[in-house]
Design a protein around this motif. Structure first.
Motif, short mmCIF file in Angstrom:
data_model
loop_
_atom_site.label_atom_id
_atom_site.label_comp_id
_atom_site.label_asym_id
_atom_site.label_seq_id
_atom_site.Cartn_x
_atom_site.Cartn_y
_atom_site.Cartn_z
N TRP A 341 0.81 -1.27 -0.07
CA TRP A 341 -0.08 -0.06 0.01
C TRP A 341 0.86 1.39 -0.06
N ILE A 342 1.89 1.27 0.55
CA ILE A 342 3.04 2.14 0.51
C ILE A 342 3.60 2.66 -0.75
N LEU A 343 3.83 1.55 -1.72
CA LEU A 343 4.02 1.73 -3.11
C LEU A 343 3.01 2.05 -3.70
N TYR A 344 1.86 1.50 -3.51
CA TYR A 344 0.67 2.00 -4.34
C TYR A 344 0.24 3.59 -4.14
N SER A 345 0.57 3.84 -2.92
CA SER A 345 0.38 5.54 -2.58
C SER A 345 1.30 6.28 -3.21
N PHE A 346 2.69 6.18 -3.35
CA PHE A 346 3.59 6.80 -3.75
C PHE A 346 3.50 6.84 -5.27
N VAL A 347 3.44 5.54 -6.11
CA VAL A 347 2.96 5.82 -7.37
C VAL A 347 1.88 6.55 -7.77
N GLY A 348 0.89 6.38 -6.95
CA GLY A 348 -0.76 6.89 -7.18
C GLY A 348 -0.64 8.31 -7.17
N VAL A 349 0.51 9.21 -6.37
CA VAL A 349 0.52 10.36 -6.58
C VAL A 349 1.75 11.00 -7.49
N ALA A 350 2.80 10.09 -7.56
CA ALA A 350 3.97 10.82 -8.32
C ALA A 350 3.75 10.39 -9.68
N LEU A 351 3.35 9.25 -10.28
CA LEU A 351 3.22 9.06 -11.70
C LEU A 351 2.50 10.04 -12.62
N PRO A 352 1.37 10.41 -11.91
CA PRO A 352 0.54 11.30 -12.88
C PRO A 352 1.44 12.92 -12.80
N LEU A 353 1.98 13.05 -11.61
CA LEU A 353 2.86 14.39 -11.68
C LEU A 353 3.73 14.36 -12.54
N VAL A 354 4.40 13.23 -12.46
CA VAL A 354 5.65 13.18 -13.66
C VAL A 354 5.07 13.19 -14.97
N GLY A 355 3.88 12.52 -15.45
CA GLY A 355 3.26 12.63 -16.54
C GLY A 355 3.05 13.92 -17.05
N VAL A 356 2.24 14.91 -16.15
CA VAL A 356 1.88 16.01 -16.31
C VAL A 356 3.08 16.96 -16.45
N THR A 357 4.19 16.85 -15.74
CA THR A 357 5.21 17.54 -16.13
C THR A 357 5.96 17.31 -17.10
N LEU A 358 6.20 16.20 -17.89
CA LEU A 358 6.66 15.86 -19.09
C LEU A 358 5.78 16.50 -20.11
N TYR A 359 4.57 16.27 -20.17
CA TYR A 359 3.92 16.90 -21.09
C TYR A 359 3.73 18.13 -21.34
N ARG A 360 3.82 19.07 -19.98
CA ARG A 360 4.20 20.67 -20.11
C ARG A 360 5.41 21.16 -20.56
N ARG A 361 6.14 20.12 -20.28
CA ARG A 361 7.67 20.57 -20.87
C ARG A 361 7.62 20.21 -22.66
N TYR A 362 7.11 19.19 -22.91
CA TYR A 362 7.02 18.99 -24.30
C TYR A 362 6.34 20.07 -24.81
N MET A 363 5.18 20.31 -24.48
CA MET A 363 4.19 21.65 -24.80
C MET A 363 5.12 22.85 -25.14
N ARG A 364 5.72 23.33 -24.08
CA ARG A 364 6.58 24.41 -23.85
C ARG A 364 7.48 24.31 -24.76
N GLY A 365 8.21 23.41 -25.07
CA GLY A 365 9.09 23.04 -26.04
C GLY A 365 8.67 23.29 -27.57
N ARG A 366 7.65 22.72 -27.69
CA ARG A 366 6.90 22.97 -28.98
C ARG A 366 6.46 24.51 -29.23
N GLY A 367 6.22 25.05 -28.24
CA GLY A 367 5.78 26.53 -28.31
C GLY A 367 6.68 27.25 -28.54
N GLU A 368 8.03 26.94 -28.02
CA GLU A 368 9.22 27.91 -28.13
C GLU A 368 9.87 27.58 -29.53
N GLU A 369 9.77 26.49 -29.90
CA GLU A 369 10.07 26.43 -31.32
C GLU A 369 9.34 26.78 -32.51
#
Length: 382
Positions: A341-369
């Motif tokens: 349950w500890i690992l479930y809790s960590f991944v349940g919070v961390a993975l969505p945040l990593v995903g949205v951070t990478l997506y925003r960086r990708y979109m920002r990079g496209r915008g800058e390009e």
């Protein structure tokens, strides 16, 4: 400048409150030890409604459409968008075994592939009633409807009382809160349901109450002095509530809830707010992390159950379980007493945040390009 600084500080404290609340929600969904889960469920959803009510402004009484349109954009549209995505992917999950007809939730319920007719019916339910979404992969989506209905109904009731009576704003809000508790008592006593709202509107009714509590707290915040004594008393109350299995904002209700839920919901907010205030004043990495989590609760709501599947794969490998257990909702129920349950809790919070951070960086990079290419084109033409 001083007022602006105070507003920023308040915002960061509430963001930290929301961050703590979403972490607690994920821990509860990860099937943590029973006493901890009971503790969390006595107040974690009221906490979201109170923090939402905290930012309600009386100016919306004279401009209700601005408030309603913001709620539609912030709650209804994301709900419809992501519910449709999960609906379209429902049968895809079955193809890969992520959902199956053998394993389901802890009560034994399972889900099935959708026919075209079933999918179309659910699509209409999503758009018209904010229900019918994929309950296994999007199990927390009820909150979108709950907060949308609660906040808009609160606004309409507040506007009605404010325009038709000479009562003070505080009395108006208090009447709404008392009215919601009284309505809930009548519904429990006589078995009444609000049929136009899915699941009978239990959560929405309590949502209006706790939204009002957030408004009242904001009104009295300058007079309230947080102290560890109060926080410890609130914590002790919540521990007692967990031991006694007091209910949270669930679909049904008992007459006991009329007395206990307002206490535990308010006590939980006071406890978390005090802790959040201390964290906010220290301006450290923990503060920044919790503010970031609190400002991105939407993505954790949407994706934490899907993120759990990554841990379920690991648990299947570790215990040599059948692959079909990946379909367990929300987590694999075998070996429930372990520490997964500890690992479930960590991944349940961390993975969505990593995903949205990478997506925003990708979109920002496209915008800058895009901006760079546009500037180069302008220079060539010049």
């Amino acid at each position: 400048m001083a007022s602006s600084a105070q507003g920023t500080a308040r915002n960061s404290v509430i963001s930290i409150c929301k961050g703590i609340a979403i972490i607690l929600m994920v821990i509860g969904h990860a099937e943590a030890p029973e006493l901890l889960t009971n503790f969390i469920y006595t107040f974690h959803m009221p906490l979201f409604f109170i923090t939402a009510g905290y930012f309600f402004n009386r100016k919306y009484l004279s401009d209700p459409w601005t408030f309603i349109s913001r709620r539609i954009k912030g709650l209804y549209l994301p709900f419809v968008k992501w519910s449709m995505v999960f609906l379209l992917l429902h049968n895809v999950w079955f193809h890969f075994g992520i959902l199956n007809e053998e394993f389901g939730n802890w009560t034994g319920g399972v889900t099935h592939p959708y026919t075209f007719r079933t999918a179309l019916a659910r699509m209409l339910m999503i758009v018209t009633g904010m229900s019918g979404y994929d309950e296994f992969m999007a199990g927390a989506f009820w909150f979108f409807r709950g907060l949308l209905v609660a906040s808009i109904v609160f606004l309409l009731l507040y506007k009605l009382l404010d325009s038709r009576t000479m009562l003070s704003p505080t009395i108006c809000v208090a009447i709404i809160c008392v009215g919601m508790v009284s309505l809930t008592a009548l519904r429990i006593q006589y078995g009444l349901k609000i049929t136009v709202i899915p699941n009978g509107g239990w959560r929405e009714t309590w949502g209006i109450f706790f939204f009002g509590i957030g408004v009242l707290y904001r009104s009295f915040e300058s007079k309230y002095r947080e102290h560890w004594t109060i926080t410890l008393l609130c914590t002790a109350l919540l521990c007692f509530a967990a031991w006694q299995h007091w209910s949270g904002m669930n679909n049904g209700g008992k007459m006991r809830d009329i007395l206990t839920l307002p206490l535990t919901g308010t006590a939980g907010f006071l406890m978390v707010h005090h802790v959040s205030n201390i964290i906010s004043r220290r301006n450290g990495k923990l503060r920044d992390l919790l503010v970031f989590i609190g400002d991105n609760t939407l993505f954790i709501f949407i994706f934490h159950i899907l993120s759990f599947k990554a841990v379920s794969i690991l648990k299947i490998w570790y215990y040599d379980l059948p692959w079909e257990q990946i379909g367990c909702h929300m987590v694999i129920h075998d070996y429930k007493g372990d520490l997964f349950w500890i690992l479930y809790s960590f991944v349940g919070v961390a993975l969505p945040l990593v995903g949205v951070t990478l997506y925003r960086r990708y979109m920002r990079g496209r915008g800058e390009e895009f901006a760079r290419r546009a500037m180069s084109a302008m220079l060539r033409r010049g």
